[in-house]
Design a protein around this motif. Structure first.
Motif, PDB file in Angstrom:
ATOM      1  N   PHE A  87       0.829  -1.187   0.000  1.00 13.60           N
ATOM      2  CA  PHE A  87       0.000   0.000   0.000  1.00 13.60           C
ATOM      3  C   PHE A  87       0.874   1.252   0.000  1.00 13.60           C
ATOM      4  O   PHE A  87       2.019   1.233   0.426  1.00 13.60           O
ATOM      5  N   GLU A 146      -7.812   5.927   5.561  1.00 13.93           N
ATOM      6  CA  GLU A 146      -6.664   5.048   5.343  1.00 13.93           C
ATOM      7  C   GLU A 146      -5.952   4.716   6.649  1.00 13.93           C
ATOM      8  O   GLU A 146      -5.311   3.675   6.762  1.00 13.93           O
ATOM      9  N   THR A 164      -0.138   6.860   3.461  1.00 16.95           N
ATOM     10  CA  THR A 164      -1.419   7.125   4.101  1.00 16.95           C
ATOM     11  C   THR A 164      -1.678   8.626   4.124  1.00 16.95           C
ATOM     12  O   THR A 164      -0.892   9.390   4.693  1.00 16.95           O
ATOM     13  N   ARG A 182      -6.041  -3.463   5.567  1.00 11.80           N
ATOM     14  CA  ARG A 182      -5.707  -3.277   4.167  1.00 11.80           C
ATOM     15  C   ARG A 182      -4.942  -4.460   3.612  1.00 11.80           C
ATOM     16  O   ARG A 182      -5.211  -4.925   2.506  1.00 11.80           O
ATOM     17  N   ARG A 242      -5.418   9.871   3.773  1.00  8.85           N
ATOM     18  CA  ARG A 242      -6.799  10.153   4.154  1.00  8.85           C
ATOM     19  C   ARG A 242      -7.088   9.568   5.534  1.00  8.85           C
ATOM     20  O   ARG A 242      -6.507   8.549   5.906  1.00  8.85           O
ATOM     21  N   GLU A 295      -7.759   1.751   7.739  1.00 14.71           N
ATOM     22  CA  GLU A 295      -7.414   0.593   6.903  1.00 14.71           C
ATOM     23  C   GLU A 295      -6.040   0.034   7.250  1.00 14.71           C
ATOM     24  O   GLU A 295      -5.794  -1.163   7.085  1.00 14.71           O
ATOM     25  N   ASN A 296      -5.143   0.886   7.738  1.00 12.86           N
ATOM     26  CA  ASN A 296      -3.783   0.460   8.055  1.00 12.86           C
ATOM     27  C   ASN A 296      -3.518   0.409   9.560  1.00 12.86           C
ATOM     28  O   ASN A 296      -2.371   0.449  10.003  1.00 12.86           O
TER      29      ASN A 296
END
Length: 436
Positions: free
Chosen positions: A226, A234, A229, A286, A231, A237-238
């Protein structure tokens, strides 16, 4: 000799075995035609059996799809990849790789059939990354270990008749696993297969010029890295914390299931274990999702074909065709030969009813009265049906679908080697059921 015999078998299967989807369509037509011709069912009734039963395996279909997906995601985690790499490094040449993957598959399948299907295929891919070996035989070897599942810890039939209140309890009572799974004759069959199956696979290894190899780069299924980061979404997600807040309680639930409540392995627990470990070991949502996107590509065969098999099972059961087939195959059995004919009849029925529990529901009403009338050991007859169900999986591509999806192969690529195993293991199991 086995190398010589495997060549025409492989060529025969590659030429004439259709895609599993075509195979299930042909089986549907054959089952319907046989129900009309043999059982005198009218076409409308057969169509209704088929349609009413078509969606009866939806739960099982989802379970099998999750076996594939969660097992794939778990194998893509960094710790499991390192473990598979170390284990694969034990094999120093092509022959060693074939033997090693067969043994791993046999052990895993004896513990739990869903576990065995996924572990064998994933380990075979790791071996192919490290060693130059015939990829078709490597995957066939991973699948061949599945032969022992119904004589193992998760065998449907022995576990069914060991459960209080099972549907034949009034006739045979409750039969513990000490008389079935852990009986001398069953353990002797398992031990023989643990020796013979790896040896046969090794002896079928083609010469280098006849081998089919795969580029290790094509087996790279690592999730894409990925980016930066940027946003707020995100960050979630991470987030390690978010993943672990869900994954760790999942593992604690499993500890409670096994240690405090004394639960055992079943398909749902295997999937829960694979998923919880994958969530924790991927560390971020993610990375898990990227792995999921790779895993789901191979599930198409399961999604489209399992409903057709449910329809075939409904035709076989509701029309009486499965019962007629079983009765016909045991009609000339004696007390000594009934286990053999039960094994053979179960192998034939399994081509149309590829479900251990479902097959016992169909065949028990036929086999148990025959065993009582002939004075044959009921536990041996029950295990004969179990072994027959497992045996012809070497020919029936139904259970190979998860393995083929993980490996990226077609059924015709591996079933020629499995055909040789079919004859050899059939002889061993038959002798074990009759004489051990």
């Amino acid at each position: 000799m086995l190398k010589f015999l495997s060549r025409p078998a492989v060529r025969l299967v590659e030429r004439y075995l259709p895609d599993p989807y075509i195979f299930v369509l042909l089986l549907t037509i054959v089952a319907a035609a046989a129900a009309i011709a043999v059982e005198r069912q009218n076409p409308l009734a057969v169509m209704r059996y088929w349609g009413d039963g078509f969606w009866s395996l939806l739960t099982f279909s989802m379970q099998m799809l999750l076996v594939l997906v969660t097992g794939f995601m778990l194998a893509n985690t960094p710790p499991v990849k390192r473990l598979l790499q170390r284990l694969a490094s034990l094999a120093k040449n092509a022959g060693g790789a074939i033997v090693l993957v067969t043994l791993v598959s046999l052990v895993a399948s004896w513990i739990n059939w869903g576990f065995g299907l996924v572990v064998g295929a994933l380990f075979a891919k790791e071996l192919a990354r490290q060693i130059r070996v015939d990829y078709r035989l490597l995957i066939a070897s991973a699948y061949s270990g599945f032969i022992v599942w119904h004589g193992g810890l998760a065998g449907s039939i022995p576990l069914t008749i060991a459960t209080d209140g099972h549907f034949t309890v009034d006739r045979i009572g409750v039969i513990g696993t000490g008389s079935t799974i852990f009986s001398f004759f069953n353990l002797a069959i398992v031990a023989c297969l643990f020796i013979v199956v790896p040896l046969v696979n090794r002896l079928m290894l083609p010469d280098e010029q006849e081998s089919v190899h795969v580029d290790p780069a094509l087996l790279d299924d690592a999730p894409k890295p990925f980016g930066h980061t940027s946003r707020p979404a995100e960050y979630l997600e991470n987030s390690y914390i978010l993943a672990w807040l869900v994954g760790i309680p999942g593992l604690l639930f499993l500890l409670d299931h096994f240690l405090l409540r004394g639960g055992g392995l079943n398909l749902n627990i295997v999937n829960f274990l694979f998923l919880s470990l994958a969530i924790v070991l991927h560390r971020t949502p993610r990375r898990l999702l990227d792995s999921l996107h790779e895993a789901i590509k191979g599930g198409a065969g399961i999604v489209i074909q399992f409903p057709f098999y449910a329809g075939i099972m409904a035709i076989m059961v509701e029309s009486g065709l499965a019962e007629t087939l079983s009765k016909g195959l045991i009609s000339f059995a004696t007390s000594e030969t009934l286990p053999f004919w039960s094994f053979l009849s179960a192998g034939v029925v399994n081509m149309f009813v590829p479900s251990g529990g479902g097959q016992w529901a169909v065949q028990a009403p036929v086999m148990l009265p025959a065993a009582e009338a002939l004075g044959t050991d009921i536990t041996r007859v029950a295990m004969a049906v179990a072994w027959g169900d497992a045996w012809t999986n070497l020919l029936q591509p139904f259970w190979a679908l998860p393995v083929l999806a993980i490996a990226g192969l077609k059924a015709k690529d591996i079933m020629g080697f499995c055909l040789i195993q079919l004859f050899i293991t059939g002889a061993i199991i038959s002798l074990g059921l009759t004489y051990f």
